[in-house]
Design a protein around this motif. Structure first.
Motif, PDB file in Angstrom:
ATOM      1  N   PHE A   8       0.851  -1.193   0.000  1.00 19.91           N
ATOM      2  CA  PHE A   8       0.000   0.000   0.000  1.00 19.91           C
ATOM      3  C   PHE A   8       0.886   1.243   0.000  1.00 19.91           C
ATOM      4  O   PHE A   8       1.894   1.299   0.695  1.00 19.91           O
ATOM      5  CB  PHE A   8      -0.900   0.001   1.235  1.00 19.91           C
ATOM      6  N   ILE A   9       0.480   2.236  -0.801  1.00 22.22           N
ATOM      7  CA  ILE A   9       1.310   3.439  -0.954  1.00 22.22           C
ATOM      8  C   ILE A   9       0.469   4.674  -0.673  1.00 22.22           C
ATOM      9  O   ILE A   9      -0.643   4.816  -1.184  1.00 22.22           O
ATOM     10  CB  ILE A   9       1.885   3.525  -2.384  1.00 22.22           C
ATOM     11  N   ASP A  10       1.018   5.560   0.146  1.00 24.61           N
ATOM     12  CA  ASP A  10       0.385   6.861   0.391  1.00 24.61           C
ATOM     13  C   ASP A  10       1.314   7.941  -0.147  1.00 24.61           C
ATOM     14  O   ASP A  10       2.519   7.876   0.052  1.00 24.61           O
ATOM     15  CB  ASP A  10       0.175   7.069   1.890  1.00 24.61           C
ATOM     16  N   VAL A  11       0.760   8.925  -0.855  1.00 20.30           N
ATOM     17  CA  VAL A  11       1.620   9.967  -1.444  1.00 20.30           C
ATOM     18  C   VAL A  11       1.339  11.356  -0.890  1.00 20.30           C
ATOM     19  O   VAL A  11       1.993  12.315  -1.283  1.00 20.30           O
ATOM     20  CB  VAL A  11       1.494  10.001  -2.988  1.00 20.30           C
ATOM     21  N   ASN A  12       0.371  11.478   0.022  1.00 25.05           N
ATOM     22  CA  ASN A  12       0.071  12.823   0.528  1.00 25.05           C
ATOM     23  C   ASN A  12      -0.003  12.912   2.045  1.00 25.05           C
ATOM     24  O   ASN A  12      -0.567  13.862   2.599  1.00 25.05           O
ATOM     25  CB  ASN A  12      -1.227  13.358  -0.108  1.00 25.05           C
ATOM     26  N   GLY A  13       0.607  11.948   2.717  1.00 28.68           N
ATOM     27  CA  GLY A  13       0.814  12.086   4.160  1.00 28.68           C
ATOM     28  C   GLY A  13      -0.408  11.900   5.037  1.00 28.68           C
ATOM     29  O   GLY A  13      -0.339  12.165   6.238  1.00 28.68           O
ATOM     30  N   ASP A  14      -1.526  11.418   4.478  1.00 33.99           N
ATOM     31  CA  ASP A  14      -2.718  11.304   5.321  1.00 33.99           C
ATOM     32  C   ASP A  14      -3.098   9.860   5.649  1.00 33.99           C
ATOM     33  O   ASP A  14      -4.155   9.599   6.235  1.00 33.99           O
ATOM     34  CB  ASP A  14      -3.915  12.027   4.678  1.00 33.99           C
TER      35      ASP A  14
END
Ligand code: CA
Ligand code: CA
Ligand code: CA
Ligand code: CA
Length: 274
Positions: A95-101
């Motif tokens: 799983f990848i998050d790109v906006n820190g939330d």
């Protein structure tokens, strides 16, 4: 600003501008702090090597060890074999998050065995292993961009809730999945006790339970700017026995340092004028 350690700023910058510089172990602590007397508590970057979650099986064959990043190439280092699984539990997705939330920390969803969704976790992409045969996967994966929506379904882990989620539930996701890439994960085994993961040590390997080093997962499906200091990677397996989290570890302090440096530079000329 004499106390500003220019070396640490440069070291951190190499991580932020990861598109152009050398590989780095980006593993951070998974925050499932062990309060048990278990000896398998972790060493190395993020205290993740030789570590599994509290109350779980502690051994190399269940150990997820490191994420490294070199430009847009992500690699996974494990003692757990992602392709064969470890009876009776198969690997999860990345799983990848790109906006820190992203709610990647333990506690976002304390369920077991059920279905959860992305309105809880706020991930942005999933590297999904699409060819599952029992607990094994062939290595083939699709990469989906996923909407921040309850339509995007994930499955909960089956033993350790704090490791949630483990896999994207493609069949039951009503909408919000956009395939952006595909690929094939392969693993190279190394039975040395100690190996190097892009300049950092990983230990615990043996003939029976080696280190597995993945081929590069190409992150060039990310849009410009999405590979940044907040970009985060999360991997666990079906049971949640171990969680591996990667993010540029110096990013926060780099921005603070850069901010301080720029404030200092802006401040100096004004002082000279007065
Ligand atoms: Ca290990
Ligand atoms: Ca581990
Ligand atoms: Ca997000
Ligand atoms: Ca862990």
């Amino acid at each position: 600003m004499k106390y500003l350690n220019i070396k640490s700023v440069l070291a951190a910058l190499t991580c932020i501008t990861a598109g152009s510089v050398s590989a780095k172990n980006i593993t951070i602590n998974d925050l499932q702090a062990s309060n048990s007397s278990s000896w398998y508590k972790g060493v190395g970057v993020g205290k993740e090597d030789q570590e599994t979650e509290p109350g779980t099986a502690g051994s190399q064959s269940w150990d997820l060890e490191a994420f490294t990043l070199n430009g847009t190439s992500l690699k996974v280092y494990t003692g757990y074999n992602m392709l064969t699984g470890n009876n009776p539990y198969g690997t999860g997705d990345i799983f990848i998050d790109v906006n820190g939330d992203a709610n990647w920390k333990p506690g976002a969803d304390n369920g077991l065995f059920g279905t959860t969704d992305n309105s809880v976790f706020h991930y942005d992409y999933v590297v999904h292993f699409n060819d599952r045969r029992g607990i094994a996967v062939s290595g083939a994966y699709d990469v989906f961009r996923i909407a921040d929506s309850s339509d995007v379904k994930f499955l909960e882990t089956k033993f350790k809730a704090g490791s949630n989620p483990w896999v994207l539930d493609v069949k039951n996701s009503r909408s919000g999945l956009t395939k952006v890439a595909d690929g094939n994960l392969t693993l190279a085994a190394n039975s040395d006790w100690k190996i190097q993961a892009d300049g950092t040590d990983l230990v615990g390997g043996s003939e029976k339970h080696p280190h597995y080093i993945s081929n590069a997962i190409d992150l060039s499906f990310l849009k410009p700017g999405e590979l940044n200091s907040q970009t985060l990677f999360h991997l666990t397996m079906e049971c949640g026995n171990d969680t591996l989290v990667g993010r540029c570890p110096d990013a926060g302090s780099t921005f603070a340092l850069l901010g301080a440096a720029m404030a200092g530079m802006a401040f100096l000329p004004r002082r000279r004028k007065s």
